[in-house]
Every structure is written in structure tokens, then in C-alpha cells.
Design a protein around this motif. Structure first.
Motif, PDB file in Angstrom:
ATOM      1  N   PHE A   3      39.857  66.316  12.862  1.00 22.06           N
ATOM      2  CA  PHE A   3      39.275  64.573  12.429  1.00 22.06           C
ATOM      3  C   PHE A   3      39.124  63.518  13.596  1.00 22.06           C
ATOM      4  O   PHE A   3      38.002  62.810  14.364  1.00 22.06           O
ATOM      5  CB  PHE A   3      40.368  64.515  12.186  1.00 22.06           C
ATOM      6  CG  PHE A   3      41.274  64.241  10.669  1.00 22.06           C
ATOM      7  CD1 PHE A   3      41.421  64.834  10.517  1.00 22.06           C
ATOM      8  CD2 PHE A   3      40.153  63.739   9.537  1.00 22.06           C
ATOM      9  CE1 PHE A   3      41.906  65.740   9.057  1.00 22.06           C
ATOM     10  CE2 PHE A   3      40.421  63.864   8.594  1.00 22.06           C
ATOM     11  CZ  PHE A   3      41.560  64.720   8.231  1.00 22.06           C
ATOM     12  N   ALA A   4      39.753  64.131  15.320  1.00 24.56           N
ATOM     13  CA  ALA A   4      39.509  63.280  16.222  1.00 24.56           C
ATOM     14  C   ALA A   4      38.953  64.459  17.109  1.00 24.56           C
ATOM     15  O   ALA A   4      38.542  65.206  17.959  1.00 24.56           O
ATOM     16  CB  ALA A   4      40.579  63.205  17.451  1.00 24.56           C
ATOM     17  N   ASP A   5      37.536  64.285  17.777  1.00 26.01           N
ATOM     18  CA  ASP A   5      36.006  65.433  17.947  1.00 26.01           C
ATOM     19  C   ASP A   5      35.701  63.788  19.137  1.00 26.01           C
ATOM     20  O   ASP A   5      34.894  62.970  18.979  1.00 26.01           O
ATOM     21  CB  ASP A   5      35.432  65.276  17.142  1.00 26.01           C
ATOM     22  CG  ASP A   5      34.474  66.463  17.190  1.00 26.01           C
ATOM     23  OD1 ASP A   5      33.493  67.112  17.357  1.00 26.01           O
ATOM     24  OD2 ASP A   5      34.803  66.303  18.706  1.00 26.01           O
ATOM     25  N   PRO A   6      35.719  65.099  20.434  1.00 28.66           N
ATOM     26  CA  PRO A   6      35.229  63.618  21.361  1.00 28.66           C
ATOM     27  C   PRO A   6      33.169  63.920  21.281  1.00 28.66           C
ATOM     28  O   PRO A   6      33.522  62.523  22.555  1.00 28.66           O
ATOM     29  CB  PRO A   6      35.924  64.267  22.374  1.00 28.66           C
ATOM     30  CG  PRO A   6      36.387  65.510  22.476  1.00 28.66           C
ATOM     31  CD  PRO A   6      36.875  65.542  20.816  1.00 28.66           C
ATOM     32  N   GLN A  39      43.624  57.148  17.978  1.00 30.12           N
ATOM     33  CA  GLN A  39      45.151  57.237  18.438  1.00 30.12           C
ATOM     34  C   GLN A  39      45.288  57.869  16.508  1.00 30.12           C
ATOM     35  O   GLN A  39      46.274  58.569  16.736  1.00 30.12           O
ATOM     36  CB  GLN A  39      46.302  55.929  18.716  1.00 30.12           C
ATOM     37  CG  GLN A  39      45.739  55.969  20.414  1.00 30.12           C
ATOM     38  CD  GLN A  39      46.635  57.141  21.026  1.00 30.12           C
ATOM     39  OE1 GLN A  39      47.037  57.602  20.431  1.00 30.12           O
ATOM     40  NE2 GLN A  39      45.538  57.154  21.865  1.00 30.12           N
ATOM     41  N   VAL A  40      44.582  57.245  15.819  1.00 31.24           N
ATOM     42  CA  VAL A  40      45.184  57.165  14.553  1.00 31.24           C
ATOM     43  C   VAL A  40      44.420  58.578  14.192  1.00 31.24           C
ATOM     44  O   VAL A  40      45.198  59.486  13.249  1.00 31.24           O
ATOM     45  CB  VAL A  40      44.172  56.243  13.549  1.00 31.24           C
ATOM     46  CG1 VAL A  40      44.695  56.654  11.890  1.00 31.24           C
ATOM     47  CG2 VAL A  40      45.175  54.866  13.414  1.00 31.24           C
ATOM     48  N   LEU A  41      43.008  58.979  14.907  1.00 27.62           N
ATOM     49  CA  LEU A  41      42.587  60.108  14.253  1.00 27.62           C
ATOM     50  C   LEU A  41      43.322  61.837  15.050  1.00 27.62           C
ATOM     51  O   LEU A  41      43.902  62.702  14.637  1.00 27.62           O
ATOM     52  CB  LEU A  41      40.861  60.294  14.848  1.00 27.62           C
ATOM     53  CG  LEU A  41      40.221  59.451  13.744  1.00 27.62           C
ATOM     54  CD1 LEU A  41      38.582  59.144  14.550  1.00 27.62           C
ATOM     55  CD2 LEU A  41      40.343  59.924  12.335  1.00 27.62           C
ATOM     56  N   LEU A  42      44.257  61.411  16.637  1.00 25.52           N
ATOM     57  CA  LEU A  42      45.429  62.079  17.134  1.00 25.52           C
ATOM     58  C   LEU A  42      45.945  62.398  16.209  1.00 25.52           C
ATOM     59  O   LEU A  42      46.604  63.272  15.671  1.00 25.52           O
ATOM     60  CB  LEU A  42      45.352  61.845  18.580  1.00 25.52           C
ATOM     61  CG  LEU A  42      43.755  61.485  19.064  1.00 25.52           C
ATOM     62  CD1 LEU A  42      44.532  60.940  20.739  1.00 25.52           C
ATOM     63  CD2 LEU A  42      43.342  63.742  19.754  1.00 25.52           C
ATOM     64  N   GLN A  43      46.778  61.707  15.447  1.00 26.46           N
ATOM     65  CA  GLN A  43      48.238  61.787  14.699  1.00 26.46           C
ATOM     66  C   GLN A  43      47.619  62.297  13.651  1.00 26.46           C
ATOM     67  O   GLN A  43      48.538  63.228  13.457  1.00 26.46           O
ATOM     68  CB  GLN A  43      48.382  60.365  14.581  1.00 26.46           C
ATOM     69  CG  GLN A  43      48.780  59.417  15.967  1.00 26.46           C
ATOM     70  CD  GLN A  43      49.960  58.321  15.525  1.00 26.46           C
ATOM     71  OE1 GLN A  43      49.972  57.972  14.027  1.00 26.46           O
ATOM     72  NE2 GLN A  43      49.716  57.242  16.530  1.00 26.46           N
ATOM     73  N   ALA A  44      46.489  62.357  12.810  1.00 28.60           N
ATOM     74  CA  ALA A  44      46.062  62.794  11.727  1.00 28.60           C
ATOM     75  C   ALA A  44      45.900  64.529  11.901  1.00 28.60           C
ATOM     76  O   ALA A  44      46.239  65.151  11.346  1.00 28.60           O
ATOM     77  CB  ALA A  44      45.033  62.673  11.102  1.00 28.60           C
ATOM     78  N   ASP A  45      45.172  64.724  13.089  1.00 31.04           N
ATOM     79  CA  ASP A  45      45.266  65.735  13.682  1.00 31.04           C
ATOM     80  C   ASP A  45      46.392  66.455  13.755  1.00 31.04           C
ATOM     81  O   ASP A  45      46.808  67.891  13.252  1.00 31.04           O
ATOM     82  CB  ASP A  45      44.389  66.314  14.988  1.00 31.04           C
ATOM     83  CG  ASP A  45      42.852  66.028  14.916  1.00 31.04           C
ATOM     84  OD1 ASP A  45      42.264  65.435  15.360  1.00 31.04           O
ATOM     85  OD2 ASP A  45      42.637  66.223  13.815  1.00 31.04           O
ATOM     86  N   ASP A  46      47.496  66.078  13.858  1.00 27.41           N
ATOM     87  CA  ASP A  46      48.866  66.535  14.944  1.00 27.41           C
ATOM     88  C   ASP A  46      49.171  66.969  13.404  1.00 27.41           C
ATOM     89  O   ASP A  46      50.368  68.219  12.459  1.00 27.41           O
ATOM     90  CB  ASP A  46      49.435  65.722  15.408  1.00 27.41           C
ATOM     91  CG  ASP A  46      51.163  65.811  15.863  1.00 27.41           C
ATOM     92  OD1 ASP A  46      51.063  66.963  16.523  1.00 27.41           O
ATOM     93  OD2 ASP A  46      51.862  65.466  15.308  1.00 27.41           O
ATOM     94  N   PRO A 115      47.918  65.577  21.679  1.00 27.97           N
ATOM     95  CA  PRO A 115      47.137  64.106  22.272  1.00 27.97           C
ATOM     96  C   PRO A 115      48.594  63.652  23.065  1.00 27.97           C
ATOM     97  O   PRO A 115      50.161  63.907  23.083  1.00 27.97           O
ATOM     98  CB  PRO A 115      47.760  63.682  20.705  1.00 27.97           C
ATOM     99  CG  PRO A 115      48.349  63.841  19.593  1.00 27.97           C
ATOM    100  CD  PRO A 115      48.026  65.176  19.903  1.00 27.97           C
ATOM    101  N   ALA A 116      48.596  62.940  24.333  1.00 28.87           N
ATOM    102  CA  ALA A 116      49.386  62.699  25.137  1.00 28.87           C
ATOM    103  C   ALA A 116      50.672  61.600  24.748  1.00 28.87           C
ATOM    104  O   ALA A 116      50.215  60.838  24.225  1.00 28.87           O
ATOM    105  CB  ALA A 116      48.751  62.641  26.354  1.00 28.87           C
ATOM    106  N   ALA A 117      51.703  62.045  24.951  1.00 32.71           N
ATOM    107  CA  ALA A 117      52.572  60.921  24.027  1.00 32.71           C
ATOM    108  C   ALA A 117      53.048  59.587  24.946  1.00 32.71           C
ATOM    109  O   ALA A 117      53.013  59.797  26.610  1.00 32.71           O
ATOM    110  CB  ALA A 117      53.912  61.209  23.810  1.00 32.71           C
ATOM    111  N   VAL A 118      52.179  58.440  24.967  1.00 32.29           N
ATOM    112  CA  VAL A 118      51.762  57.657  25.672  1.00 32.29           C
ATOM    113  C   VAL A 118      52.937  56.150  25.308  1.00 32.29           C
ATOM    114  O   VAL A 118      53.039  56.013  24.080  1.00 32.29           O
ATOM    115  CB  VAL A 118      50.838  56.500  26.236  1.00 32.29           C
ATOM    116  CG1 VAL A 118      50.455  55.122  26.402  1.00 32.29           C
ATOM    117  CG2 VAL A 118      49.710  57.494  26.248  1.00 32.29           C
TER     118      VAL A 118
END
Length: 855
Positions: A3-6, A39-46, A115-118
């Protein structure tokens, strides 16, 4: 699929190449919403990656067969411990978004990976953009209003001015109502601040233009009226807004404090012809009433701000009232002209504040006590004499310190705090008396033994006062020290007697100097007081510091030095008293100091007493030597002196040395050194551990003998050295017989040197005289003893002296003979030695061996 594709747009999935916006749909990738979407897309990939770990078989397919276990179990190979995967997150728990924006303009796309945890951003910290804008807007409106009023106000008519004032204020007030009901806390703070500021501008502009008849108010009256109005408006706004914003607006609290301050300043400025103290009191009353008026509203920030303002006005009024009392100290001005009324009102106000506000009860009560003391002491000190001022101060110090022992609540703590200036005042009085005491001691020590014993002490230039006041302040000092030591804050009730005794010792010494007693009365009273302290410490086991006894003894000794007769008795009695204190003070480290001072006073008193008796010359140092030797013997032999024996012995030895070195005739010096030598030698035999005193004793006897010979008028050197040499030889012979292992040089060498060597120079100068004959006979006798007993020292000494005498006897004849005869004799001797060289060497070695074999 990720989902998260740069490299693809999250909306149209168009290809991205580091652009800040999508080239196909134009989506702004740098906006806040786009960053949250990333951020939402990164969470979806995770979440998808973690869900893939729990896959099931598709419908219609059998499950995969399980592998069978081998027949023989094999030992598993050792493997490194693998870290356990964290538990899967609950899919129904919302994960807070982290901020990870899309690539900035012109930067490369981020690398793929987890994703890095911020940490999430705390929106409640710091000022938001809206808050900053509100503050700037409020400041701008206020600034615009000020500029408008100062620059454009004159160009408008009366009606236009009225409309402007009412219109702008009404609009801001309506806006404040609207933002408060929303509720918007920050907006309400800003708008109501603007509203109150505009109302302030409206009021003073209306007064300037005499609108509604308020132009008749003076500047001070205008400040007072507007302060009351502004306080009422601020309190009303705070009470109305509290249910909407669920808190008290800080802006209204600040406005309330400013309003109370303005009203107080205005009230204080109403009476231009009044004293500043009265105006300060009126300002305080107004601020206090206004502060109390806000209490029913129950607004904590407003109450706190009002209390702070009242505290400032209270301090200012108190200082002004105190300054009025100092500037108008006479009773007529304080009572008749009313200059003391502000201080009285401030004292009452302090009591009222202490009753209403428990938090400040302690300092308020202390200020009330201080006000009462000032109203009593200042007029008495101005109208009365020094005696009356000291009397009032003494009564106040005793009364307040006694009352301060009655409790531990805040009221009593305030009383104790307020009593501190009175206690310090009585202490200052005694400091002045101590200064007089030291002046008197300096006069006595500067001119010793010049007045009679019944002469009165001379303290120098002091204030003219009655003598009765000194005992009064002395009693006040003792009583105050007793009560102050029992205050709970000091936690020293058990030390109250010690504090009173200290005050008594200091005050007693002050009193004898301030009362100008005769020398004998002053010294006797101080010694009696010191003896009383010793008895009280011994019998009642009271905590009496021994240093006070030393203080009283030293003061008595200093004052008594003005008269010889008084000083002799005082020094002796004081010294004996300190020695007794040193002997009785077990475990006290100061006892050694008492022993030193006591020993010195005893020796000094002995010298003064003997000199007072007008006995024969030289008796003073002689009796001091005897007393010093007695003290040294007592320090070593008496068991009671054991704790301070060494200290007393050293102090007595110092006194003994001073007495021995005192100038006198040869006979007097000989007598005192003889007594010292005999006593030291005797003490070396009877005192354990003091065997070494025999050597100082022998040295003292030698000095005594030399002084005796000088006094007899003998001119030949043997009279000084021969007896000493004979004594040395006798002692050395005794030691050589008793201890055969000791070398004869160590025990007989000093005696031989004293007996023989002083006569050698004159005997060699006259080798044919009687002295040379007697010296030769003595050397021969010494040589015979050395040969007979095998002692090396007398053998060598006898041979050396005889050889020198023979050579010096042959010398004149050899010098008178012709040179040819002398050369012939020397040559013959050398020839004989050369022929018999080997025999001479053998004989020389035998002689050396023989001498070495001796002791």
C-alpha cells in the motif's frame, strides 16, 4: 502488493519521481493530510505482513501431511537461542499515527523497509498557531485603539466619539460572549482582555471629554472609581465564563489585580495634604476591602492575585507608618498630632490579617508585636533618658521571651518572631557594656600597679547614666537567656540553665566595670562568682561551661592588675581555682587550657606577693623557682594531677625557665640554679619516667658552679673546669666499672677533656712552669691508670699530653743549639730508623694492636 509505495501516487497510483506533487492528478504530497496518509499506509503494510503469518489452507484442499517422527529419537543439535517475535497487535486498537512525510522536493525516494517508530506529537505542548494569532490579534486591537484615541480622537465630534466608544466595545463584548460559549478558552482570554482594555480607554477618554458628568472627578478619584468598576466587571466576567470554559480565566484574574492596584493608588492620592503614612493606610484599607469583596465569587486565581496586591500595599503602609514613628518620635507628635495612629492601625491590621489568613499568621503576628514595641520604645527613648529606654527594653525583652514559651501554635510562633528585635536589643546593650569592660581592662593592663586597692575602676569615656540600671539589664539578660533557650524552635530546654549561666557570667563582668567598683571589690566579686559556678557544677551537676570560670578569672586578673596588692591575691586565688577546675573537669578538653592559665596565674601571683612583702633582693625569682619546682613535683607525684600532669609540668617548666633567666647577682643566680639542679636530680629518682631530668639537673648545677666561681673572683681557668672534670671522671669511672661493655671514650672522655684540656694552652706556653709540671703529673697518673686497667681513653690522653709537654720542653734547647748539631741529630735518627725499619714496623704494629685491645 504494497500500500505504501513511495514511487506511486496514493490516489491515482501514477508514477512518482521525487516530485512534491503528483504529475497526473496534482495531489500535494507535502501537505499534512498526505503525511498522515503515508503513515496509515505504512501501518497497513505492517498489519498485512503480520497477518500473513497466520495463513490457513484453501477450501477443498486437504491439509498438508505432518512428518512422522523417527523410530529412534536423536539428540537435537545445540542451536543458538532465537529471539521471540513480539505479539501481534490487536487489530481493533487504534495505532497513533507517526509523522513520516513524503520525500521533499528534489530528494530521492525513501528506501523500502519497515516504518520507523516516531513518538507521537503532543498537541497540548507549546503555543499553537491559533494561540499565537489570538495574542497578536488582541495586541493589535489594543494598539490600534490607543493610536486611534491619541491621534484621531480630536477630529471626531462628541456624538461620533460616543458611538465609536460604545460600538467598538459592544462588538468586542459580543465577540467575547460568542467565543466563551463555543467554548474557546484561548480566544476568550484574548477577547476579554481586549474588552477590558477598551473599557479602560473608554472610561478615561470619557472623563477627558466630560461625558456623563465624570469629568469632574480628579485623577485620583478617577483611578479609584475605575478600579472598583473594572474589578466588578472582571469578577462578573469570570463568574459568568466559568461554567462555559470549566475554569477561571487568567485574564480576568490579572485584570482584577490591576484594578485593585489602581483603586488603591487612587484612594491613597485623594488626600494631597495628608501624611504619606495616612495615605498608605487608606490605600491599604481600600485594597483590603476590594480583595475581601472578591471572596464570595470563589475564584482562586483572583483571590491569589488580590492577596499578592494587598501584601504589597501592606508592606508599603507598614514601612511608611514605621518611618512616621521614627521621624516624629516625641510623645506629643505621636499621640497629639496623630503620627503614631498609622502604626497602631497597622498593628491592628496585622492581627486581623493573622486571624483571617492562616497562611501568613506567623509574620503578621510578628509585625503586630514589632509595631507595639516601636510605639512603646521610640517615644520613651526620645523623651526620657538612657535609663528609661534600657528599662523599657529590658521589660519588653523579658516579657516577650517569657510569653514565647507558652505554646507551639502559629500565634506563639509569631510572638517569638516578633520578640527577636527586643532580645537583640538587650543583647546590644550588653555588647556596649562589654566594650566598656574591655576598655577598663586595657586601662588596668596599660598602667599596672599604679593605684591603691580601694581606687575605683576607670572605664574611660562612657555615657553618663545612673548606676541602678546596670543590675536591671543584667537581670533582664539572664532572664531573657533562660526563656529564649526554652523556645520550641531551639529545642534546648535542657540547656536553659547553661544559657542563663553564660548570660550571668558575661553580664556580671560587664556590671563590675560599668558600676565602677573599687578594684578589690570588682576582683573579689568575679572570683566569688567563678567559685559559685564551680560549686554549682560540682554539686548540682548543672551544665555550666568551664570556660566561664576561666573567663571570670581572667577578667578579675586583668582588672586587679591596676593594684599590686589586689593583683597578688587575685592571681593566686584565680590560678588555684582554675587548677582545681582542671583537676575536676573529667572528659573536658578545655581542662588543659585551664591548667596552663591556672599555673601561670599561680606563678605570677607568687611573684607579685613576694615583691609586695619587700623582702631581700633576688627573693622573687628564687621563690618562683621553688613554687615552679613544687608544681612540677606535684604534677608527677600527686595522683590527682595525673589527668593534667603533663600540662601543669610544661607550664611550670616555662615559669621555672623565666625565673632562672631573671637577671641578678652571681650569688643569686648561683643559688637559684643550685636549687633547680638539686630538685631536678631528686625528681629524676623519685618520679617514674623522668630519669632524663638528671641531665637538666646536672646542667643547672654546672651553671650554678660557674656563677659561684665568677662571684668568688678566681681568674685561673682550672677553678672553673677542674671540679667539673673531677665530677665527670668520678661519674665516668663509676659507669665504666658498672658497665664494662661501654667504651671508655663515652664515659671518661668528657671528664678527661674538662680536667686536662683547659690547662694545655697555658702549660705549653710555659713548659717549665708549675702548671706544666702539675699537668704532666696528672697526665702520667692518667697514663698509669690506662695501662693498669687497659682503658684506651686515659692511655691516649696521657700519652698525648706527655708527648706535647716533652716536645715543648725540648724545643727551646733545640732552638738554641747550632744548626749543624740539629741536622746531625736528625740524620742520625733517620739512619737508625732506616737500618731497623723492619723491627720498627713490627713494633709499631704491636703498639697499635695493644692500643686497640684497650676499652
Amino acid at each position: 502488493m504494497r500500500f505504501a509505495d513511495p514511487r506511486s501516487c496514493p490516489d491515482c497510483r501514477g508514477v512518482l519521481d521525487g516530485q512534491p506533487a503528483c504529475p497526473r492528478c496534482g495531489l500535494d504530497l507535502t501537505s499534512m493530510e498526505a503525511r498522515q496518509l503515508w503513515q496509515v499506509l505504512l501501518q497497513a503494510d505492517d498489519l498485512l505482513a503480520r497477518a500473513g503469518q497466520h495463513r490457513l489452507a484453501p477450501v477443498g484442499q486437504p491439509p498438508a501431511p505432518q512428518p512422522q517422527a523417527p523410530a529412534q529419537p536423536q539428540a537435537p543439535e545445540p542451536r543458538a537461542p532465537q529471539p521471540q517475535a513480539p505479539p501481534a497487535a490487536d487489530p481493533f486498537v487504534a495505532v497513533p499515527p507517526t509523522w513520516q512525510p513524503y520525500p521533499a522536493r528534489g530528494s530521492a525516494p525513501p528506501a523500502e523497509g519497515p516504518p520507523a517508530a516516531v513518538p507521537p506529537r503532543d498537541a497540548g505542548r507549546g503555543w499553537s498557531v491559533g494561540t499565537i494569532l489570538l495574542v497578536l490579534g488582541a495586541f493589535g486591537l489594543v494598539a490600534a485603539g490607543i493610536i486611534f484615541v491619541t491621534r484621531s480622537w480630536e477630529d471626531l465630534g462628541l456624538a461620533a466619539r460616543t458611538l465609536v466608544l460604545l460600538g467598538v466595545t459592544a462588538v468586542i463584548g459580543a465577540l467575547g460572549v460568542w467565543v466563551t460559549r463555543r467554548p474557546l478558552r484561548a480566544s476568550a482570554e484574548a477577547v476579554w482582555s481586549v474588552f477590558l482594555a477598551l473599557l479602560t480607554l473608554d472610561f478615561f477618554a470619557a472623563r477627558h471629554e466630560n461625558l456623563a458628568g465624570i469629568g469632574s472627578l480628579s485623577v485620583a478619584g478617577g483611578w479609584l472609581v475605575w478600579g472598583i468598576v473594572a474589578l466588578a466587571l472582571s469578577t462578573a466576567i469570570a463568574v459568568w465564563a466559568r461554567p462555559h470554559v470549566n475554569t477561571v480565566l487568567i485574564a480576568t484574574a490579572v485584570a482584577s489585580s490591576v484594578a485593585i492596584t489602581i483603586a488603591g493608588i487612587g484612594a491613597g492620592g485623594l488626600g494631597d495634604d495628608w501624611d504619606f503614612a495616612w495615605r498608605a493606610v487608606i490605600a491599604l484599607i481600600v485594597t483590603g476591602v476590594l480583595a475581601l469583596a472578591t471572596r464570595p465569587a470563589k475564584l482562586p486565581p483572583t483571590t491569589l492575585a488580590a492577596r499578592a496586591v494587598v501584601a504589597v500595599f501592606f508592606v508599603a503602609a507598614y514601612v511608611a507608618a514605621f518611618a512616621a514613628v521614627i521621624d516624629h518620635p516625641s510623645p506629643d507628635e505621636l499621640a497629639g498630632s496623630g503620627h503614631g495612629a498609622p502604626m497602631l492601625l497597622m498593628g491592628v491590621a496585622a492581627v486581623v490579617i493573622a486571624w483571617l489568613v492562616p497562611v501568613v499568621r506567623i509574620p503578621a503576628v510578628a509585625l503586630a508585636v514589632l509595631a507595639a514595641c516601636a510605639l512603646v520604645v521610640v517615644p520613651v527613648a526620645d523623651a526620657g533618658t538612657t535609663e528609661s529606654a534600657w528599662l523599657v527594653l529590658a521589660v519588653l525583652a523579658v516579657a516577650l521571651s517569657a510569653v514565647g514559651t507558652r505554646g507551639v501554635d502559629d500565634w506563639m510562633r509569631g510572638v517569638r518572631l516578633g520578640a527577636v528585635p527586643a532580645v537583640a536589643g538587650i543583647a546590644v546593650v550588653h555588647i556596649a557594656l562589654v566594650a566598656e569592660l574591655f576598655a577598663t581592662m586595657g586601662n588596668s593592663l596599660g598602667a599596672p600597679w599604679e593605684v591603691a586597692g580601694d581606687a575605683r575602676l576607670d572605664p574611660g569615656a562612657v555615657a553618663d547614666r545612673a548606676a541602678w540600671i546596670v543590675p536591671v539589664v543584667l537581670v533582664a539578660l539572664v532572664a531573657t537567656a533562660w526563656f529564649v533557650a526554652r523556645w520550641p524552635e531551639l529545642s534546648a530546654a535542657r540547656h536553659a540553665p547553661a544559657a542563663a549561666v553564660v548570660a550571668l557570667a558575661i553580664g556580671g563582668a560587664d556590671a563590675v566595670a560599668a558600676l565602677k567598683w573599687p578594684v578589690w571589690a570588682a576582683a573579689l566579686s568575679l572570683l566569688v562568682l567563678a567559685a559559685g559556678l564551680v560549686v554549682a557544677r560540682r554539686r548540682t551537676h548543672a551544665a555550666v561551661p568551664t570556660v566561664l570560670v576561666a573567663w571570670l578569672a581572667l577578667v578579675a586578673a586583668s582588672l586587679a592588675s591596676a593594684s599590686q596588692g589586689v593583683s597578688a591575691a587575685t592571681w593566686l586565688l584565680g590560678g588555684l581555682l582554675l587548677v582545681i577546675v582542671a583537676l575536676l573537669s573529667t572528659g573536658d578538653q578545655l581542662r588543659h587550657a585551664h591548667a596552663v592559665i591556672g599555673t601561670g596565674l599561680v606563678l605570677g601571683g607568687t611573684a607579685a606577693l613576694v615583691d609586695l612583702l619587700d623582702v631581700a633582693d633576688g627573693s622573687v625569682p628564687l621563690l618562683v623557682v621553688a613554687v615552679a619546682l613544687a608544681l612540677m613535683a606535684a604534677a608527677q607525684l600527686a595522683p590527682a594531677f595525673r589527668p593534667v600532669g603533663l600540662t601543669v609540668e610544661i607550664a611550670a617548666a616555662v615559669g621555672l625557665g623565666i625565673a632562672l633567666l631573671t637577671p641578678g647577682t652571681s650569688g643569686q643566680v648561683s643559688v637559684r640554679w643550685t636549687i633547680a639542679g638539686v630538685a631536678l636530680i631528686a625528681l629524676s629518682f623519685v618520679a617514674a619516667g623522668r630519669r632524663w631530668l638528671v641531665w637538666p639537673g646536672l646542667a643547672a648545677l654546672v651553671v650554678a658552679y660557674l656563677a659561684l666561681i665568677v662571684d668568688s673572683g678566681f681568674s685561673f681557668v682550672e677553678a672553673y673546669t677542674l671540679p667539673l672534670g673531677a665530677a665527670g671522671l668520678a661519674a665516668g669511672t663509676f659507669a665504666a666499672v658498672k658497665k664494662p661493655e661501654i667504651s671508655t671514650w663515652a664515659v671518661l672522655g668528657p671528664g678527661l677533656a674538662l680536667a686536662l684540656l683547659p690547662s694545655v694552652p697555658q702549660a705549653l706556653a710555659e713548659p717549665t712552669g708549675l702548671r706544666a709540671l702539675l699537668l704532666g703529673a696528672a697526665a702520667l697518673a692518667v697514663l698509669a691508670v690506662g695501662v693498669r686497667l687497659g682503658w684506651q681513653a686515659p692511655f691516649v690522653a696521657g700519652v698525648t699530653i706527655l708527648t706535647l709537654l716533652v716536645l715543648f720542653n725540648i724545643g727551646p734547647y733545640a732552638n738554641a743549639a747550632p744548626r749543624v748539631v740539629l741536622i746531625a741529630v736528625v740524620s742520625a735518627v733517620l739512619l737508625a730508623v732506616g737500618i731497623t725499619w723492619e723491627d720498627r714496623v713490627r713494633d709499631g704494629r704491636r703498639i697499635v694492636a695493644y692500643v686497640r685491645s684497650m676499652r
